[in-house]
Scaffold this motif. Structure first.
Motif, PDB file in Angstrom:
ATOM      1  N   LEU A   1     -11.257  13.192 -14.573  1.00 24.06           N
ATOM      2  CA  LEU A   1     -10.716  14.219 -15.463  1.00 24.06           C
ATOM      3  C   LEU A   1      -9.237  14.013 -15.795  1.00 24.06           C
ATOM      4  CD1 LEU A   1     -12.379  17.297 -13.745  1.00 24.06           C
ATOM      5  CD2 LEU A   1     -13.083  16.211 -15.898  1.00 24.06           C
ATOM      6  N   LEU A   2      -8.568  13.157 -15.049  1.00 20.44           N
ATOM      7  CA  LEU A   2      -7.130  12.966 -15.240  1.00 20.44           C
ATOM      8  C   LEU A   2      -6.830  11.899 -16.288  1.00 20.44           C
ATOM      9  CD1 LEU A   2      -5.777  13.087 -11.567  1.00 20.44           C
ATOM     10  CD2 LEU A   2      -6.035  14.962 -13.202  1.00 20.44           C
ATOM     11  N   GLU A   3      -5.747  12.092 -16.992  1.00 14.98           N
ATOM     12  CA  GLU A   3      -5.312  11.108 -17.985  1.00 14.98           C
ATOM     13  C   GLU A   3      -4.313  10.118 -17.402  1.00 14.98           C
ATOM     14  OE1 GLU A   3      -4.132  12.823 -21.733  1.00 14.98           O
ATOM     15  OE2 GLU A   3      -5.691  14.352 -21.578  1.00 14.98           O
ATOM     16  N   ASP A   4      -3.508  10.544 -16.458  1.00 14.96           N
ATOM     17  CA  ASP A   4      -2.466   9.691 -15.876  1.00 14.96           C
ATOM     18  C   ASP A   4      -3.111   8.541 -15.093  1.00 14.96           C
ATOM     19  OD1 ASP A   4      -0.731   8.713 -13.707  1.00 14.96           O
ATOM     20  OD2 ASP A   4       0.701  10.195 -14.440  1.00 14.96           O
ATOM     21  N   PRO A   5      -2.888   7.286 -15.513  1.00 17.61           N
ATOM     22  CA  PRO A   5      -3.533   6.158 -14.837  1.00 17.61           C
ATOM     23  C   PRO A   5      -3.109   6.000 -13.378  1.00 17.61           C
ATOM     24  CG  PRO A   5      -2.263   5.412 -16.765  1.00 17.61           C
ATOM     25  CD  PRO A   5      -2.100   6.888 -16.658  1.00 17.61           C
ATOM     26  N   ALA A   6      -1.875   6.334 -13.044  1.00 16.26           N
ATOM     27  CA  ALA A   6      -1.417   6.204 -11.656  1.00 16.26           C
ATOM     28  C   ALA A   6      -2.122   7.218 -10.764  1.00 16.26           C
ATOM     29  CB  ALA A   6       0.095   6.390 -11.575  1.00 16.26           C
TER      30      ALA A   6
ATOM     31  N   ALA B   1      -7.657  -3.742  -6.405  1.00 14.28           N
ATOM     32  CA  ALA B   1      -7.931  -3.932  -7.821  1.00 14.28           C
ATOM     33  C   ALA B   1      -7.549  -2.709  -8.646  1.00 14.28           C
ATOM     34  CB  ALA B   1      -9.417  -4.268  -8.038  1.00 14.28           C
ATOM     35  N   SER B   2      -7.825  -1.536  -8.097  1.00 13.70           N
ATOM     36  CA  SER B   2      -7.480  -0.296  -8.785  1.00 13.70           C
ATOM     37  C   SER B   2      -5.970  -0.172  -8.960  1.00 13.70           C
ATOM     38  CB  SER B   2      -8.030   0.899  -7.998  1.00 13.70           C
ATOM     39  OG  SER B   2      -7.798   2.090  -8.679  1.00 13.70           O
ATOM     40  N   ILE B   3      -5.238  -0.498  -7.928  1.00 10.52           N
ATOM     41  CA  ILE B   3      -3.777  -0.426  -7.981  1.00 10.52           C
ATOM     42  C   ILE B   3      -3.223  -1.516  -8.899  1.00 10.52           C
ATOM     43  CG2 ILE B   3      -1.673  -0.710  -6.612  1.00 10.52           C
ATOM     44  CD1 ILE B   3      -3.294   0.635  -4.299  1.00 10.52           C
ATOM     45  N   ALA B   4      -3.798  -2.710  -8.821  1.00 11.35           N
ATOM     46  CA  ALA B   4      -3.335  -3.821  -9.649  1.00 11.35           C
ATOM     47  C   ALA B   4      -3.537  -3.542 -11.123  1.00 11.35           C
ATOM     48  CB  ALA B   4      -4.047  -5.110  -9.242  1.00 11.35           C
ATOM     49  N   SER B   5      -4.576  -2.773 -11.459  1.00 11.77           N
ATOM     50  CA  SER B   5      -4.844  -2.474 -12.869  1.00 11.77           C
ATOM     51  C   SER B   5      -3.695  -1.704 -13.524  1.00 11.77           C
ATOM     52  CB  SER B   5      -6.141  -1.685 -13.008  1.00 11.77           C
ATOM     53  OG  SER B   5      -5.979  -0.362 -12.530  1.00 11.77           O
TER      54      SER B   5
ATOM     55  N   ARG C   1      -5.059   8.579 -11.435  1.00  7.08           N
ATOM     56  CA  ARG C   1      -6.469   8.156 -11.374  1.00  7.08           C
ATOM     57  C   ARG C   1      -6.652   7.057 -10.336  1.00  7.08           C
ATOM     58  NH1 ARG C   1      -6.547   7.982 -17.037  1.00  7.08           N
ATOM     59  NH2 ARG C   1      -6.709   5.729 -16.936  1.00  7.08           N
ATOM     60  N   ALA C   2      -5.749   6.075 -10.340  1.00  3.92           N
ATOM     61  CA  ALA C   2      -5.835   4.965  -9.376  1.00  3.92           C
ATOM     62  C   ALA C   2      -5.662   5.478  -7.949  1.00  3.92           C
ATOM     63  CB  ALA C   2      -4.794   3.899  -9.699  1.00  3.92           C
ATOM     64  N   THR C   3      -4.736   6.401  -7.765  1.00  2.00           N
ATOM     65  CA  THR C   3      -4.519   6.982  -6.431  1.00  2.00           C
ATOM     66  C   THR C   3      -5.774   7.687  -5.949  1.00  2.00           C
ATOM     67  OG1 THR C   3      -2.143   7.219  -6.786  1.00  2.00           O
ATOM     68  CG2 THR C   3      -3.141   8.654  -5.125  1.00  2.00           C
ATOM     69  N   LEU C   4      -6.369   8.482  -6.811  1.00  2.00           N
ATOM     70  CA  LEU C   4      -7.592   9.195  -6.428  1.00  2.00           C
ATOM     71  C   LEU C   4      -8.745   8.232  -6.172  1.00  2.00           C
ATOM     72  CD1 LEU C   4      -7.358  12.319  -8.720  1.00  2.00           C
ATOM     73  CD2 LEU C   4      -7.237  12.265  -6.233  1.00  2.00           C
ATOM     74  N   GLU C   5      -8.776   7.133  -6.896  1.00  2.00           N
ATOM     75  CA  GLU C   5      -9.812   6.132  -6.642  1.00  2.00           C
ATOM     76  C   GLU C   5      -9.643   5.544  -5.243  1.00  2.00           C
ATOM     77  OE1 GLU C   5     -13.005   3.430  -6.913  1.00  2.00           O
ATOM     78  OE2 GLU C   5     -12.595   5.421  -7.720  1.00  2.00           O
ATOM     79  N   VAL C   6      -8.407   5.300  -4.827  1.00  4.57           N
ATOM     80  CA  VAL C   6      -8.156   4.783  -3.479  1.00  4.57           C
ATOM     81  C   VAL C   6      -8.576   5.820  -2.432  1.00  4.57           C
ATOM     82  CG1 VAL C   6      -6.364   4.026  -1.863  1.00  4.57           C
ATOM     83  CG2 VAL C   6      -6.346   3.190  -4.228  1.00  4.57           C
ATOM     84  N   LEU C   7      -8.258   7.079  -2.663  1.00  5.82           N
ATOM     85  CA  LEU C   7      -8.676   8.132  -1.734  1.00  5.82           C
ATOM     86  C   LEU C   7     -10.205   8.239  -1.695  1.00  5.82           C
ATOM     87  CD1 LEU C   7      -6.058  10.928  -2.532  1.00  5.82           C
ATOM     88  CD2 LEU C   7      -5.960   9.170  -0.751  1.00  5.82           C
ATOM     89  N   ARG C   8     -10.845   8.111  -2.856  1.00  2.00           N
ATOM     90  CA  ARG C   8     -12.308   8.140  -2.915  1.00  2.00           C
ATOM     91  C   ARG C   8     -12.902   6.999  -2.096  1.00  2.00           C
ATOM     92  NH1 ARG C   8     -16.503   5.755  -4.571  1.00  2.00           N
ATOM     93  NH2 ARG C   8     -15.372   4.068  -5.589  1.00  2.00           N
ATOM     94  N   LEU C   9     -12.284   5.837  -2.186  1.00  3.97           N
ATOM     95  CA  LEU C   9     -12.772   4.683  -1.431  1.00  3.97           C
ATOM     96  C   LEU C   9     -12.673   4.911   0.076  1.00  3.97           C
ATOM     97  CD1 LEU C   9     -11.303   1.880  -3.690  1.00  3.97           C
ATOM     98  CD2 LEU C   9     -13.753   2.313  -3.271  1.00  3.97           C
ATOM     99  N   LEU C  10     -11.613   5.562   0.518  1.00  2.00           N
ATOM    100  CA  LEU C  10     -11.495   5.866   1.945  1.00  2.00           C
ATOM    101  C   LEU C  10     -12.617   6.810   2.380  1.00  2.00           C
ATOM    102  CD1 LEU C  10      -9.946   5.523   4.605  1.00  2.00           C
ATOM    103  CD2 LEU C  10      -8.557   7.495   3.929  1.00  2.00           C
TER     104      LEU C  10
END
Length: 171
Positions: A30-35, A164-168, A37-46
Motif C-alpha cells: 500500500l505504500l508509495e515510498d520505495p524505501a 536484493a530488496s535493499i539493493a533495488s 516498501r523495501a524496509t517492510l519487505e525485509v521485516l516480512r522476510l524475517l
C-alpha cells in the motif's frame, strides 16, 4: 512432554509470525515510498523465516489449518487500517516498539519451558523479536542503519531476498 502453557505459547508465536508476515507484506503493497516498501519487505522476510522455523514444531503441537487461515486474514485486515502512508508507517514502527516488549517476555517464557530439542528454535524466535524491537528503536531515533539487527537474523534465501530488496533502492 510439553506442557499446555508451552503448547499455547508455541501456537501463539506461530500465529503471530503469520500475522506479522501478512501485516508487513500488506502494508508494503500500500505504500508509495520505495524505501519504506523495501524496509517492510525485509521485516516480512524475517517473519516468514521465523514462521518457517516454527512450522514443524507448531504442527507437531496441533496447529490447525483453520488457525493459520484466520491468522493470515487477521494480518491482512490489520494492514488495511490507517488513513495514509505516514499513518501506516507510524502504525508499524510504533506498534513494534510498544508491542514487542510483551512478546519478547512471552517468547522467553516459551524458551524457558522448551524441551531440549526445541531450545534452538525458541532461541531463534526470541532473537527475531529482539531484532524487531531494536529496528523500531533505531528507526524512531533516526539511526542510519535501522535494519541492521534484522539483517543479522536473516539466513539463506531470506538474506538474499532482503539484500536484493535493499539493493533495488540504488537503481
Amino acid at each position: 512432554m510439553p506442557t499446555d502453557e508451552y503448547t499455547d505459547l508455541v501456537l501463539s508465536a506461530y500465529s503471530g509470525e503469520i500475522v506479522g508476515e501478512a501485516v508487513f507484506g500488506g502494508i508494503a503493497m500500500l505504500l508509495e515510498d520505495p524505501a519504506r516498501r523495501a524496509t517492510l519487505e525485509v521485516l516480512r522476510l524475517l517473519e516468514a523465516q521465523t514462521e518457517e522455523l516454527l512450522r514443524p514444531l507448531a504442527e507437531r503441537l496441533g496447529m490447525t489449518e483453520e488457525r493459520v487461515v484466520k491468522s493470515r486474514r487477521d494480518g491482512w485486515s490489520y494492514a488495511l487500517k490507517g488513513a495514509d502512508e505516514d499513518a501506516r508507517w507510524a502504525q508499524v514502527v510504533g506498534g513494534l516498539e510498544q508491542g514487542t516488549t510483551d512478546i519478547i517476555a512471552r517468547f522467553e517464557r516459551m524458551r524457558d519451558l522448551a524441551p531440549g530439542a526445541d531450545v534452538a528454535v525458541a532461541n531463534a524466535v526470541v532473537a527475531h523479536e529482539v531484532a524487531l524491537f531494536e529496528f523500531a528503536q533505531r528507526e524512531n531515533a533516526g539511526h542510519v542503519a535501522p535494519l541492521e539487527p534484522v539483517l543479522v537474523q536473516l539466513q539463506g534465501r531470506y538474506r538474499a531476498e532482503a539484500q536484493a530488496s535493499i539493493a533495488s533502492l540504488s537503481h
